[in-house]
Design a protein around this motif. Structure first.
Motif, mmCIF file in Angstrom:
data_model
loop_
_atom_site.group_PDB
_atom_site.id
_atom_site.type_symbol
_atom_site.label_atom_id
_atom_site.label_comp_id
_atom_site.label_asym_id
_atom_site.label_seq_id
_atom_site.Cartn_x
_atom_site.Cartn_y
_atom_site.Cartn_z
ATOM 1 N N PHE A 153 -7.206 -9.438 2.206
ATOM 2 C CA PHE A 153 -6.097 -9.290 2.379
ATOM 3 C C PHE A 153 -5.258 -7.927 2.372
ATOM 4 O O PHE A 153 -4.337 -7.680 2.837
ATOM 5 N N ILE A 154 -6.032 -6.812 1.793
ATOM 6 C CA ILE A 154 -5.732 -5.451 1.788
ATOM 7 C C ILE A 154 -6.485 -4.693 3.184
ATOM 8 O O ILE A 154 -7.816 -4.979 3.327
ATOM 9 N N GLY A 155 -5.331 -4.160 3.930
ATOM 10 C CA GLY A 155 -6.117 -3.610 5.271
ATOM 11 C C GLY A 155 -5.549 -4.381 6.285
ATOM 12 O O GLY A 155 -5.483 -5.859 6.300
ATOM 13 N N PRO A 203 -3.349 1.514 -4.703
ATOM 14 C CA PRO A 203 -3.434 1.126 -3.263
ATOM 15 C C PRO A 203 -4.973 1.437 -2.788
ATOM 16 O O PRO A 203 -5.735 0.766 -2.150
ATOM 17 N N THR A 204 -5.330 2.794 -3.067
ATOM 18 C CA THR A 204 -6.629 3.164 -2.401
ATOM 19 C C THR A 204 -7.911 2.503 -2.979
ATOM 20 O O THR A 204 -8.813 2.340 -2.575
ATOM 21 N N MET A 243 0.879 -1.156 0.053
ATOM 22 C CA MET A 243 -0.029 0.040 0.134
ATOM 23 C C MET A 243 1.124 1.034 -0.098
ATOM 24 O O MET A 243 0.749 2.106 -0.780
ATOM 25 N N THR A 244 1.654 1.306 0.829
ATOM 26 C CA THR A 244 2.485 2.441 0.633
ATOM 27 C C THR A 244 3.787 2.777 -0.325
ATOM 28 O O THR A 244 3.874 3.957 -0.454
ATOM 29 N N LEU A 245 4.182 1.557 -0.967
ATOM 30 C CA LEU A 245 5.216 1.824 -1.770
ATOM 31 C C LEU A 245 4.322 2.041 -3.542
ATOM 32 O O LEU A 245 5.146 2.646 -4.051
#
Lengths: 367, 300
Positions: free
Chosen positions: A234-236, A219-220, A199-201
């Motif tokens: 998986f995300i979050g 990511p968003t 998410m961050t990269l």
């Protein structure tokens, strides 16, 4: 130009096991793409096929427009950073970084210029005469990155580069990697199992599972509009709550019936989307951050109050996680640490129904 | 009562015995270790010590059976001078040096290449080949010397040190290859992948990465090849009868034992002189025999 094209790529091992099942992906020049997924999802295999370290069983990989299926790694103009650094233990940091350039017969002055430039970017100038064993984990990882930077390749490949670092250093190096990419802007493909890194990269995240791509997007978008239950889960972090539910019409509205006789209203703007599922079993998905305490003067539309009794309370400092069991299904909520919460004492919570998801349990896809 | 305040006489729950003392246990372990080491050292060092004192005795003192044989009454270096000043003995020595240098060189070149390809270049049958290499080492050389005698004889290399240079690698190459396969296999796979991506071909990967990183293994294999070649006894006994082609091991024995007459003093001096080069090689190379050279290559 260093776009990477992956077309119908398959990796099949002896015995017919397919690690990658015909994936398609277009990566633009200068883009930072993160392949993320659980162990065995095929992300590392995909990266190694791009690097030329694994043969491709089917399909086509092109780097900078040219198909590289049959080109050895050294002629693909790529650089790779490995999870365990893979520094040459008998060489100094300088020689480790210069090795690739020496093999490519660069002249000494140019090698020195490039190594010193990379050392400056990574702040390892004072380590150039040391051997890898005299470096800390973080320093070794920087050297590994330096070895990639000096080559000025078309594509950077990162294979879980931060997995061996401790939590604090991992966050620091994550920022470093992002900074390096903003400086050198080389097309980057980064593999990780850590969704926060992804998410961050990433400019775009590719979520893989069982050898196929589940979803590709910024990511968003993956966070707010996951395409499948797998991506949503998986995300979050903590993961999204999935609760077995039933969709029912009732007094002009569409309601979600949860275990323990909890009824939550579907927001008006979503009713038409979900209408065809009325009377059917579905999975109700809501992230812990959208299941919070009732705040005074909270103006979020579509807030639905519900009373739940936590069984486990985890104070994290900046927030408190509470875990609730709803007839065998564990759900989590994130609440303000100032709210007194203790196991067994009912808590007044609010579900932000504007952020809800409904999943078709037959297909595991979002409705 | 806290655990630290527990009295030593209390029984350990579940174990049914008294709580021990860490210091006392360590003292006993050390004592046992020292006693075992001293006994082992005495057993190992008694023969060379006996050789040394015998080599310093005159023939008369050796044959004088009165008194303890473990003491030298009139030490002399005559036995050593007699050997060193003998051109034949010097010839034995140089034959041994020539054979050993050639055998070590041939062995290391073959086994490094063989081990690298077997450890890293996966090809059809590489696993079977690797096992096969080791199995050949298990055939005792006392079984092999008869067919090898035929081969060496057919090649016209009997009574020549080159016959030994040809034959010794059959003993050294399999074992050295096996050692090197183990060392090369212990080098992390990512190291060669990094080298491949850096632009190395297989040869550069071997010479620039594998050989320097596996140096402890290469030194271990070199020491082995050196020892086998220097100390070989069966093959030279079978293949060489001409004194000018004999290596040290059989030269000393064949020239210093005449019928039932044993020149014990010179035999012992010769044996000690023959044992000196391996001792020097070990002492010198052991310093480089540093395990853990790969420390820092990967996480660890």
């Amino acid at each position: 130009m260093a776009q990477v094209s992956i077309r119908k790529v398959v990796k099949e091992y002896e015995g017919g096991v397919q690690a990658v099942k015909g994936i398609d992906l277009e990566i633009a020049d200068h883009e930072f793409v993160v392949l993320v997924g659980p162990s065995g999802c095929g992300k590392s295999t995909t990266l190694r096929m791009i690097a030329g370290l694994e043969e491709i069983s089917g399909g086509e990989i092109a780097i900078g427009g040219g198909v590289v299926n049959d080109i050895p790694p050294r002629d693909r103009d790529i650089a790779m950073v490995f999870q365990n650094y893979a520094l040459y233990p008998h060489m100094t940091v300088y020689d480790n970084m210069a090795f690739g350039l020496m093999l490519r017969k660069f002249d000494k002055a140019e090698i020195r210029r490039r190594v010193e430039n990379a050392a400056r970017i990574l702040d390892i100038g004072m380590l150039l005469d040391r051997k890898p064993k005299a470096l800390s984990g973080g320093q070794r990882q920087r050297v590994a990155m330096g070895r990639a930077i000096v080559r000025d390749p078309k594509v950077f490949l990162f294979d879980e580069p931060l997995s061996n670092l401790d939590a604090k250093l991992r966050v620091q190096m994550r920022t470093e990697i992002k900074k390096v990419h903003q400086t050198v802007k080389t097309t980057t493909i980064y593999v990780t199992h850590d969704q926060i890194e992804a998410m961050t990269l990433a400019d775009r995240v590719v979520v893989m599972n069982h050898g196929v791509i589940e979803q590709v997007g910024p990511p968003t978008e993956l966070y707010h509009r996951p395409a499948t239950k797998f991506v949503a889960g998986f995300i979050g972090s903590p993961a999204m709550n999935f609760i077995p539910a039933r969709l029912e019409h009732g007094s002009g509205a569409l309601n979600i019936h949860l275990p323990d006789n909890i009824v939550l209203p579907v927001p008006e703007e979503r009713r038409s989307r979900y209408a065809s599922y009325a009377g059917k079993e579905v999975l109700f998905g809501i992230r812990p951050e959208h299941l919070t305490e009732i705040r005074p003067n909270d103006h979020r539309p579509n807030l639905a109050p519900l009373h739940l009794t936590p069984e486990v309370v985890e104070p994290m400092g900046m927030e408190t996680l509470v875990h609730i069991w709803l007839q065998g299904t564990e759900i989590s909520a994130r609440i303000d640490p100032a709210i007194p919460a203790e196991p067994g004492r009912p808590l007044a919570l609010a579900a932000d129904m504007g952020q809800m998801h409904l999943i078709d349990p037959q297909t595991d896809r979002m409705i | 009562m806290s655990a630290t305040a527990a009295s030593p006489s209390a029984a350990v729950p579940g174990l049914g015995r008294r709580i021990g003392s860490l210091r006392k246990e360590r003292r006993w372990a050390l004592l046992t270790a020292y006693i075992s080491l001293v006994v082992a050292a005495i057993v190992m060092l008694a023969p060379p010590f006996y050789m040394l004192i015998t080599s310093l005795k005159t023939s008369a003192e050796i044959s004088d059976l009165s008194g303890t044989p473990w003491i030298v009454r009139n030490p002399t270096l005559d036995n050593y001078w007699a050997l060193i000043s003998d051109p034949m003995f010097r010839g034995f020595f140089f034959n041994s040096v020539k054979i050993t240098v050639c055998v070590v060189a041939i062995t290391m070149v073959i086994s490094v290449f063989a081990a690298f390809s077997l450890a890293r270049m996966k090809f059809f049958g590489s696993g079977v080949l690797a096992t096969g290499v080791f199995l050949t080492y298990l055939v005792p050389d006392t079984l092999l010397f008869i067919p090898l005698y035929q081969i060496v004889g057919n090649l016209g290399l009997l009574n020549s040190i080159w016959g030994l240079v040809l034959v010794y690698p059959t003993l050294t190459v399999p074992f050295c290859t096996w050692i090197m396969i183990g060392y090369f296999a212990s080098i992390p796979k990512e190291l060669d992948e990094a080298a491949l991506i850096d632009g190395a071909n297989w040869m550069q990967m071997l010479t620039r990465i594998f050989i320097p990183v596996a140096l402890p293994g290469i030194i271990a294999a070199t020491i082995f090849a050196f020892t086998v070649s220097w100390a070989a006894f069966v093959y030279p006994t079978a293949f060489i009868t001409r004194p000018d082609e004999m290596p040290l091991t059989i030269g000393v024995v064949s020239q210093l034992i005449r019928g039932d007459t044993f020149a014990w003093g010179q035999l012992m001096a010769g044996a000690l002189l023959a044992a000196l080069p391996p001792v020097i090689v070990y002492a010198f190379l052991m310093d480089y025999y540093v395990a853990g050279l790969t420390a820092g290559a990967t996480k660890g």
